[in-house]
Enzyme design. Structure first.
Site, PDB file in Angstrom:
ATOM      1  N   SER A   1     -18.446  16.820   2.265  1.00  0.00           N
ATOM      2  CA  SER A   1     -17.651  17.020   3.487  1.00  0.00           C
ATOM      3  C   SER A   1     -18.467  17.389   4.717  1.00  0.00           C
ATOM      4  O   SER A   1     -19.450  18.115   4.657  1.00  0.00           O
ATOM      5  CB  SER A   1     -16.621  18.115   3.230  1.00  0.00           C
ATOM      6  OG  SER A   1     -16.017  18.482   4.441  1.00  0.00           O
TER       7      SER A   1
ATOM      8  N   HIS B   1     -21.089   7.785   7.415  1.00  0.00           N
ATOM      9  CA  HIS B   1     -20.994   9.238   7.335  1.00  0.00           C
ATOM     10  C   HIS B   1     -22.357   9.809   6.974  1.00  0.00           C
ATOM     11  O   HIS B   1     -22.987   9.363   6.017  1.00  0.00           O
ATOM     12  CB  HIS B   1     -19.962   9.612   6.263  1.00  0.00           C
ATOM     13  CG  HIS B   1     -19.438  10.998   6.418  1.00  0.00           C
ATOM     14  ND1 HIS B   1     -20.236  12.099   6.249  1.00  0.00           N
ATOM     15  CD2 HIS B   1     -18.206  11.467   6.732  1.00  0.00           C
ATOM     16  CE1 HIS B   1     -19.500  13.188   6.457  1.00  0.00           C
ATOM     17  NE2 HIS B   1     -18.269  12.830   6.751  1.00  0.00           N
TER      18      HIS B   1
ATOM     19  N   ALA C   1      -0.336   6.055   4.846  1.00  0.00           N
ATOM     20  CA  ALA C   1       0.412   5.193   5.756  1.00  0.00           C
ATOM     21  C   ALA C   1       1.571   4.512   5.032  1.00  0.00           C
ATOM     22  O   ALA C   1       2.728   4.608   5.454  1.00  0.00           O
ATOM     23  CB  ALA C   1      -0.518   4.169   6.388  1.00  0.00           C
ATOM     24  N   GLY C   2       1.273   3.845   3.927  1.00  0.00           N
ATOM     25  CA  GLY C   2       2.299   3.063   3.237  1.00  0.00           C
ATOM     26  C   GLY C   2       3.380   3.921   2.602  1.00  0.00           C
ATOM     27  O   GLY C   2       4.571   3.612   2.702  1.00  0.00           O
TER      28      GLY C   2
ATOM     29  N   HIS D   1     -18.276   4.764   5.214  1.00  0.00           N
ATOM     30  CA  HIS D   1     -17.208   5.705   4.923  1.00  0.00           C
ATOM     31  C   HIS D   1     -15.830   5.247   5.391  1.00  0.00           C
ATOM     32  O   HIS D   1     -14.829   5.457   4.726  1.00  0.00           O
ATOM     33  CB  HIS D   1     -17.560   7.027   5.599  1.00  0.00           C
ATOM     34  CG  HIS D   1     -16.537   8.094   5.433  1.00  0.00           C
ATOM     35  ND1 HIS D   1     -16.145   8.538   4.187  1.00  0.00           N
ATOM     36  CD2 HIS D   1     -15.814   8.799   6.319  1.00  0.00           C
ATOM     37  CE1 HIS D   1     -15.238   9.485   4.336  1.00  0.00           C
ATOM     38  NE2 HIS D   1     -14.999   9.651   5.611  1.00  0.00           N
TER      39      HIS D   1
ATOM     40  N   ARG E   1     -20.826  12.128  13.851  1.00  0.00           N
ATOM     41  CA  ARG E   1     -21.303  11.418  12.660  1.00  0.00           C
ATOM     42  C   ARG E   1     -22.297  10.303  12.961  1.00  0.00           C
ATOM     43  O   ARG E   1     -23.321  10.176  12.278  1.00  0.00           O
ATOM     44  CB  ARG E   1     -20.099  10.811  11.939  1.00  0.00           C
ATOM     45  CG  ARG E   1     -19.218  11.866  11.359  1.00  0.00           C
ATOM     46  CD  ARG E   1     -17.958  11.309  10.754  1.00  0.00           C
ATOM     47  NE  ARG E   1     -17.191  12.414  10.178  1.00  0.00           N
ATOM     48  CZ  ARG E   1     -16.035  12.272   9.567  1.00  0.00           C
ATOM     49  NH1 ARG E   1     -15.485  11.091   9.457  1.00  0.00           N
ATOM     50  NH2 ARG E   1     -15.411  13.312   9.075  1.00  0.00           N
TER      51      ARG E   1
ATOM     52  N   ARG F   1     -14.492   7.292  14.649  1.00  0.00           N
ATOM     53  CA  ARG F   1     -13.346   8.155  14.386  1.00  0.00           C
ATOM     54  C   ARG F   1     -13.790   9.597  14.242  1.00  0.00           C
ATOM     55  O   ARG F   1     -14.792   9.873  13.589  1.00  0.00           O
ATOM     56  CB  ARG F   1     -12.645   7.709  13.096  1.00  0.00           C
ATOM     57  CG  ARG F   1     -11.525   8.638  12.689  1.00  0.00           C
ATOM     58  CD  ARG F   1     -10.812   8.164  11.456  1.00  0.00           C
ATOM     59  NE  ARG F   1     -11.600   8.216  10.251  1.00  0.00           N
ATOM     60  CZ  ARG F   1     -11.847   9.335   9.553  1.00  0.00           C
ATOM     61  NH1 ARG F   1     -11.409  10.510   9.979  1.00  0.00           N
ATOM     62  NH2 ARG F   1     -12.568   9.297   8.446  1.00  0.00           N
TER      63      ARG F   1
ATOM     64  N   LEU G   1      -6.163  10.829   8.558  1.00  0.00           N
ATOM     65  CA  LEU G   1      -4.952  11.275   7.862  1.00  0.00           C
ATOM     66  C   LEU G   1      -3.817  11.397   8.869  1.00  0.00           C
ATOM     67  O   LEU G   1      -2.686  11.008   8.620  1.00  0.00           O
ATOM     68  CB  LEU G   1      -5.217  12.615   7.167  1.00  0.00           C
ATOM     69  CG  LEU G   1      -6.372  12.615   6.147  1.00  0.00           C
ATOM     70  CD1 LEU G   1      -6.504  13.993   5.501  1.00  0.00           C
ATOM     71  CD2 LEU G   1      -6.163  11.561   5.077  1.00  0.00           C
TER      72      LEU G   1
ATOM     73  N   GLY H   1       0.828  -1.207   0.000  1.00  0.00           N
ATOM     74  CA  GLY H   1       0.000   0.000   0.000  1.00  0.00           C
ATOM     75  C   GLY H   1       0.858   1.250   0.000  1.00  0.00           C
ATOM     76  O   GLY H   1       1.933   1.310   0.604  1.00  0.00           O
TER      77      GLY H   1
HETATM   78  C1  LIG Z   1     -14.108  10.331   0.568  1.00  0.00           C
HETATM   79  C2  LIG Z   1     -13.250  10.253   1.804  1.00  0.00           C
HETATM   80  C3  LIG Z   1     -12.925  11.421   2.494  1.00  0.00           C
HETATM   81  C4  LIG Z   1     -12.134  11.377   3.643  1.00  0.00           C
HETATM   82  N1  LIG Z   1     -11.812  12.532   4.282  1.00  0.00           N
HETATM   83  C5  LIG Z   1     -10.987  12.497   5.357  1.00  0.00           C
HETATM   84  C6  LIG Z   1     -10.547  13.700   5.998  1.00  0.00           C
HETATM   85  O1  LIG Z   1     -10.916  14.803   5.603  1.00  0.00           O
HETATM   86  N2  LIG Z   1      -9.721  13.610   7.054  1.00  0.00           N
HETATM   87  C7  LIG Z   1      -9.273  12.406   7.513  1.00  0.00           C
HETATM   88  O2  LIG Z   1      -8.499  12.393   8.459  1.00  0.00           O
HETATM   89  N3  LIG Z   1      -9.662  11.255   6.922  1.00  0.00           N
HETATM   90  C8  LIG Z   1     -10.501  11.260   5.864  1.00  0.00           C
HETATM   91  N4  LIG Z   1     -10.880  10.085   5.263  1.00  0.00           N
HETATM   92  C9  LIG Z   1     -10.289   8.815   5.714  1.00  0.00           C
HETATM   93  C10 LIG Z   1      -8.866   8.666   5.199  1.00  0.00           C
HETATM   94  O3  LIG Z   1      -8.770   9.225   3.916  1.00  0.00           O
HETATM   95  C11 LIG Z   1      -8.405   7.225   5.098  1.00  0.00           C
HETATM   96  O4  LIG Z   1      -8.719   6.544   6.254  1.00  0.00           O
HETATM   97  C12 LIG Z   1      -6.898   7.145   4.931  1.00  0.00           C
HETATM   98  O5  LIG Z   1      -6.488   7.974   3.889  1.00  0.00           O
HETATM   99  C13 LIG Z   1      -6.440   5.730   4.686  1.00  0.00           C
HETATM  100  O6  LIG Z   1      -5.064   5.729   4.355  1.00  0.00           O
HETATM  101  P1  LIG Z   1      -4.248   4.390   4.215  1.00  0.00           P
HETATM  102  O7  LIG Z   1      -2.869   4.780   3.853  1.00  0.00           O
HETATM  103  O8  LIG Z   1      -4.435   3.565   5.421  1.00  0.00           O
HETATM  104  O9  LIG Z   1      -4.967   3.586   3.022  1.00  0.00           O
HETATM  105  P2  LIG Z   1      -5.279   3.990   1.500  1.00  0.00           P
HETATM  106  O10 LIG Z   1      -4.986   5.378   1.190  1.00  0.00           O
HETATM  107  O11 LIG Z   1      -6.640   3.456   1.213  1.00  0.00           O
HETATM  108  O12 LIG Z   1      -4.233   3.139   0.677  1.00  0.00           O
HETATM  109  C14 LIG Z   1      -4.327   1.767   0.489  1.00  0.00           C
HETATM  110  C15 LIG Z   1      -3.174   1.319  -0.368  1.00  0.00           C
HETATM  111  O13 LIG Z   1      -3.101  -0.098  -0.352  1.00  0.00           O
HETATM  112  C16 LIG Z   1      -2.993  -0.595  -1.664  1.00  0.00           C
HETATM  113  N5  LIG Z   1      -3.585  -1.921  -1.659  1.00  0.00           N
HETATM  114  C17 LIG Z   1      -4.780  -2.299  -1.168  1.00  0.00           C
HETATM  115  N6  LIG Z   1      -4.933  -3.621  -1.295  1.00  0.00           N
HETATM  116  C18 LIG Z   1      -3.815  -4.092  -1.866  1.00  0.00           C
HETATM  117  C19 LIG Z   1      -3.373  -5.388  -2.249  1.00  0.00           C
HETATM  118  N7  LIG Z   1      -4.103  -6.480  -2.028  1.00  0.00           N
HETATM  119  N8  LIG Z   1      -2.163  -5.492  -2.846  1.00  0.00           N
HETATM  120  C20 LIG Z   1      -1.392  -4.396  -3.064  1.00  0.00           C
HETATM  121  N9  LIG Z   1      -1.763  -3.169  -2.684  1.00  0.00           N
HETATM  122  C21 LIG Z   1      -2.954  -3.018  -2.110  1.00  0.00           C
HETATM  123  C22 LIG Z   1      -3.659   0.410  -2.535  1.00  0.00           C
HETATM  124  O14 LIG Z   1      -3.158   0.323  -3.841  1.00  0.00           O
HETATM  125  C23 LIG Z   1      -3.266   1.708  -1.833  1.00  0.00           C
HETATM  126  O15 LIG Z   1      -1.989   2.102  -2.284  1.00  0.00           O
HETATM  127  C24 LIG Z   1     -11.676  10.128   4.112  1.00  0.00           C
HETATM  128  C25 LIG Z   1     -12.004   8.959   3.433  1.00  0.00           C
HETATM  129  C26 LIG Z   1     -12.803   9.006   2.288  1.00  0.00           C
HETATM  130  C27 LIG Z   1     -13.152   7.734   1.602  1.00  0.00           C
END
Ligand SMILES: Cc1cc2nc3c(=O)[nH]c(=O)nc-3n(C[C@H](O)[C@H](O)[C@H](O)COP(=O)(O)OP(=O)(O)OC[C@H]3O[C@@H](n4cnc5c(N)ncnc54)[C@H](O)[C@@H]3O)c2cc1C
Ligand code: SF4
Ligand code: FES
Lengths: 646, 253
Positions: free
Chosen positions: A285, A267, A45-46, A409, A338, A443, A449, A41
């Site tokens: 939002s 949400h 995070a990743g 969400h 929420r 949350r 983020l 990922g």
């Molecule tokens: C529309 C929306 C708005 C949001 N707004 C906010 C906000 O304003 N503030 C806030 O704090 N949070 C917000 N959130 C929540 C927040 O965006 C997410 O919880 C956070 O970005 C998740 O980050 P992550 O790095 O854990 O995962 P992600 O960003 O989802 O990344 C997942 C990664 O894993 C990879 N991956 C997945 N499965 C596999 C696999 N099997 N093999 C290889 N790669 C894989 C994908 O390619 C991707 O690179 C929002 C979420 C959404 C959906």
């Protein structure tokens, strides 16, 4: 006694992280060069983890399923990121952010983890600024803040309505620098399909090259799962189409416990579902609730006329509008958290007051704030969201209220991790939305983020060293070992099995069916009877899936249907676990609402006596009941109270 | 208000089984599409129809379906991201199309973006340009407080305008020279507007432009077509800034 050891350090809450850092082991630069780490990922995070680990000298292999790391779903986050900077001089502090997060999570998160999150939060903003993230600024040139639901201070940093995009592009740029320098080998369009363990330790993965269809083996001294959340188990959600649980799920099946799957965030302000062909839902939002008033008609006959299109919202006089959030929660009004806002919308629609043809929408009205502040102010604040709304619905929110409805969400649950973010499999870590750690049962806005970047930049790079210090004598992992060959065979067999069913039904149909079951019985209001029914129906769906699935195309070529089939197969199993967890947790807390556990006026009622624990599930076979392990939550610093927003 | 239904439309789409295979157009009939449906949902429906008819569905890139990840592409009726303005393909709705219309769907036609399958292309070239210099060289930790350097609000806003690029490739796909100038300019310009980007400004502009040339993108002749096609309205003013940065860098060689 639980077999789970959360490894929470000794000492007072504010000292735990410092004490821990002082004690954990460090790997020398010379040895780091010999060690390999796989990161699954490239979201916040990743990407932050992969870049930081590479900067430290480790050899990193990073994977994502999209064609670029920049497209991870973190890109879609709109509102902002929290940090305890106290730039506004409004008495914010690490303690206050810690407290708000634990309370917002309805007292179902681990104090020590949350405190650390709050502690490192200021560093995140500094890091992002240094990377060139264009945060919003005041006239004087300093960073600007806004406030978000459920808190009393202004601590949210933002970049227009595209905060996630800008933070991810920052992390992506750091990652690119490392890819260019050779420290990270990036595998795009690669999907992890199994975890390889050797002598109980995580030693690599099996992935499918999504362009050629080739199944490949990758070895490493540690594996980090940063694959995001599992909201798509509901089919319709605000997640991207490809968001999936498969990486976490194969780890679960290899022995990593899965925690609190039933903690899912719904949400309140999403664009409602239209028709039956919809593929995903779009978030509007949370910030909109600052200036929009939520209402439904007061009279049932008005609601009926609205549904039939005989009248429009502007035909209903103020006196005939029921501002139900303001009515039920006078002190928080439209800004209740929420979970509360979502349930209230459902309650109105279930009672027959829904306003769209499906009866599943309420109004979010800007008329009053436009009258008060003028159209241009509202345009400045929400212009891009209004434009997005109009493009999708063909209705102008400046002229008539938006229609909104709750949608899936975010998932608070996820792979169980200890204080070091290590799962129950040694050498396997989980970070970001993929783990269960910091948000309890709900949350707060702008905290995901923060958590993703905290884990990737400032926590994992320290804690992973403690494990890897013991691995320095382990040579490069040989992917010709029998464990790898066997895991690869397993993946090929699984894919062939899906491919060879040759039934009559494309995978999306199963996914939609699963989504219906989940939303109906495991959605906003859950009860024992419905959950039991859900488990049964999901099991039946699984049988049908393996009998009647139709996957077209070729195994060794681009094949999105095959990709989806694998993901849905896992979602079906995860859906069952989610329902089981919800059935077990006979209390209402945060996003989890059990009808059996509420106060006389219908508000959620927590049961601290019986449920102040993390439910960590151990896989025992697809057809067997998983084993529940409880990690008791000990609150040393914060006193537990019932949340009230009246 | 219910959306109108399109009883019948024709989708003429590029089919190509693999990078080396020969491609061709195929035309399919799709019936009963609500105008409230998004363009990609219409393709979903068509694909379902193809699968049920024993055919191979159309491979296309998409993910967020809300106009921010930059994964979707498609050249629709001669326009990158279709006939609507300021939207990506995933935000395009069937309201933009009429009863009985033939909709032509092609991949990005850029030498540096080879077709992978059908209308899915390989944009790895964009990754390589970013890896060549699209960053500020800071490691994690040890950076100054976020408020140490004040930044003019206007500069921050302009940097944000540039940073809004989603890396979709529509600019290069629209350009008659297949130039990636707008994409490169967006990144260079974002950093040029911020103090954090200054230290490496010269190196960055040179490295990114050199990489773009090396990868076979064409030169920019200022036609301005890219700006019109860009779903995020990235302005060609950024190209002017890139040119300035590049010139300064070259002069100091
Ligand atoms: C529309 C929306 C708005 C949001 N707004 C906010 C906000 O304003 N503030 C806030 O704090 N949070 C917000 N959130 C929540 C927040 O965006 C997410 O919880 C956070 O970005 C998740 O980050 P992550 O790095 O854990 O995962 P992600 O960003 O989802 O990344 C997942 C990664 O894993 C990879 N991956 C997945 N499965 C596999 C696999 N099997 N093999 C290889 N790669 C894989 C994908 O390619 C991707 O690179 C929002 C979420 C959404 C959906
Ligand atoms: S400049 Fe515009 S068209 Fe080009 S990649 Fe960026 S967003 Fe797409
Ligand atoms: S699918 Fe993400 S921008 Fe279109």
């Amino acid at each position: 006694m639980s077999i789970l050891n959360s490894n929470i350090p000794e000492g007072p809450i504010s000292q735990k992280w410092s004490n821990h850092k002082a004690k954990i082991k460090v790997v020398s630069p010379a040895n780091k060069r010999k060690l390999e780490i796989i990161v699954i990922g490239t979201g916040l995070a990743g990407a932050s983890a992969a870049a930081s680990l590479s900067e430290l000298g480790y050899n990193v292999k990073a994977f994502c399923y999209q064609d670029s790391p920049r497209r991870a779903h973190s890109i879609a986050a709109q509102g902002g990121i929290n940090a305890a900077k106290n730039y506004q001089n409004d008495n914010d502090s690490v303690y206050r952010l810690f407290y708000d997060t634990v309370k917002g999570g309805d007292y179902r998160s681990r104090e020590a983890n949350v405190h650390r999150l709050a502690e490192v939060s200021p560093n995140i903003i500094d890091q992002c600024v240094a990377q060139g993230v264009p945060f919003a600024r005041e006239y004087g040139g300093l960073l600007s803040n806004r406030s978000f639901g459920g808190v009393l201070v202004s601590r949210t940093f933002y970049a227009r309505g595209q905060t996630g995009q800008q933070l991810l592009l920052g992390a992506y740029s750091a990652l690119n620098r490392q890819i260019g320098a050779g420290g990270v080998k990036m595998y795009t369009r690669h999907e992890m399909l199994d975890l390889v363990t050797i002598d109980g330790k995580a030693r690599g993965i099996i992935a499918r090259d999504m362009v050629t269809g080739e199944i490949k083996r990758f070895g490493a001294h540690a594996v980090v799962i940063a694959s995001g959340g599992y909201g798509n188990v509901f089919f319709l959600s605000t997640n991207a189409m490809g968001c999936n649980a498969s990486a976490s799920w194969v780890c679960y099946k290899k022995g990593a416990f899965f925690a609190n799957p039933c903690f899912v965030q719904i949400h309140p302000t999403c664009i409602p579902v239209h028709g039956s062909q919809q593929s995903k839902l779009t978030l509007m939002s949370e910030s909109l609730r600052n200036d929009g008033r939520v209402w439904t008609p007061r009279k049932l006959e008005d609601a009926e006329k609205l549904r039939k299109g005989i009248i429009g919202p502007n035909d209903i006089a103020d006196a005939d509008r029921d501002f139900y959030l303001e009515r039920r929660y006078p002190s928080y009004g439209n800004l209740v958290p929420r979970d509360v806002a979502s349930r209230a919308a459902k309650e109105r629609c279930d009672a027959g007051f829904g306003v769209n043809s499906e009866g599943k929408a309420v109004y979010l009205d800007f008329k009053y704030s436009i009258e008060r502040l003028g159209r241009s102010t509202i345009e400045k604040r929400y212009g891009n969201l209004f434009q997005m709304y109009e493009k999708i619905t063909d209705h102008d929110p400046y002229k008539e209220p938006m229609q909104i409805y709750p949608a899936i969400h975010y998932t608070m649950g996820g792979t169980w991790v200890d204080y070091n973010l290590m799962t129950t499999i040694p050498g396997l870590y989980a970070i970001g939305e993929a783990n269960f750690s910091d948000h309890g049962a709900n949350r707060l806005g702008a905290s995901a983020l923060m958590q993703g970047l905290a884990d990737g930049y400032f926590v994992l790079p320290y804690t992973i060293g403690d494990y890897l210090a013991g691995e320095i004598m382990v040579p490069k992992i040989d992917t010709n070992l029998p464990e790898f060959i066997e895991a690869e065979k397993g993946v090929t067999t699984k894919l062939e099995k899906l491919f060879n069913i040759k039934g009559k039904t494309p995978v999306d149909h199963f996914h939609k069916k699963l989504g219906h079951i989940m939303w109906e019985y495991v959605g906003m209001a859950r009860n024992a009877e419905g959950l039991t029914k859900a488990i049964k129906e999901i099991q039946e769906l699984r049988v049908e899936f393996y009998k009647d699935l139709l996957v077209p195309g070729e195994m060794k070529n681009v094949n999105p249907e095959l990709e989806k089939a694998g993901r849905v197969a896992d979602f079906i199993e995860l859906g069952e676990l989610l329902a089981r967890d919800a059935l077990n947790r006979n209390e209402s807390c945060g996003g989890h609402f059990r009808v059996e556990s509420c106060t006389e006026d219908g508000e959620a009622k927590r049961d601290d006596e019986n449920f102040a624990y993390v439910a960590a599930w151990e896989f025992k076979g697809v057809d067997s009941v998983p084993v529940l392990h409880k990690e008791d939550l000990v609150f040393e610093t914060i006193h537990l109270t019932q949340r009230s927003y009246k | 208000m219910a959306d109108k239904i399109l009883n019948k439309i024709y989708v003429k789409v590029w089919r190509q089984n693999s990078p080396k295979a020969k491609g061709r157009f195929e035309t399919y009939t799709v019936e009963n599409i609500s105008q409230g449906t998004s363009f990609l949902e219409m393709i979903d429906i068509l694909n379902d129809q193809l699968i049920l008819g024993g055919k191979d569905p159309i491979a296309f890139d998409h993910d967020c379906r809300e106009g921010i990840c930059g994964m979707c592409s498609l050249y629709i009726n001669g326009h990158a991201h279709g006939p609507d303005t300021m939207v990506t393909t995933c935000q395009l709705h069937m309201r933009r199309f009429n009863e009985g219309q033939t909709i032509t769907v092609e991949p990005w036609r850029v030498g540096a973006f080879p077709v992978i399958k059908d209308v899915m292309v390989d944009r790895t070239a964009f990754e390589k340009i970013q890896q060549a210099g699209g960053f500020v060289s800071v490691n994690t930790g040890g950076v100054p407080d976020g408020n140490t350097i004040p930044i003019f609000q206007d500069d921050a806003e302009e940097a944000m305008d540039a940073a809004a690029c989603i890396g979709c490739g529509a600019c290069a796909a629209t350009c008659k020279n297949s130039s990636a100038m707008l994409f490169v300019a967006a990144k260079v310009s974002q950093f040029a507007k911020l103090p954090q980007g200054q230290v490496e400004a010269k190196r960055r502009a040179k490295a990114m432009v050199a990489k773009m040339d090396e990868l076979g993108f064409g030169g920019c002749t200022n036609t301005g077509a890219c700006e019109l096609a860009c779903p995020k309205s990235i302005s060609i003013a950024h190209i002017a800034r890139l040119n300035r940065e590049y010139l300064v860098a070259k002069l100091s060689d």
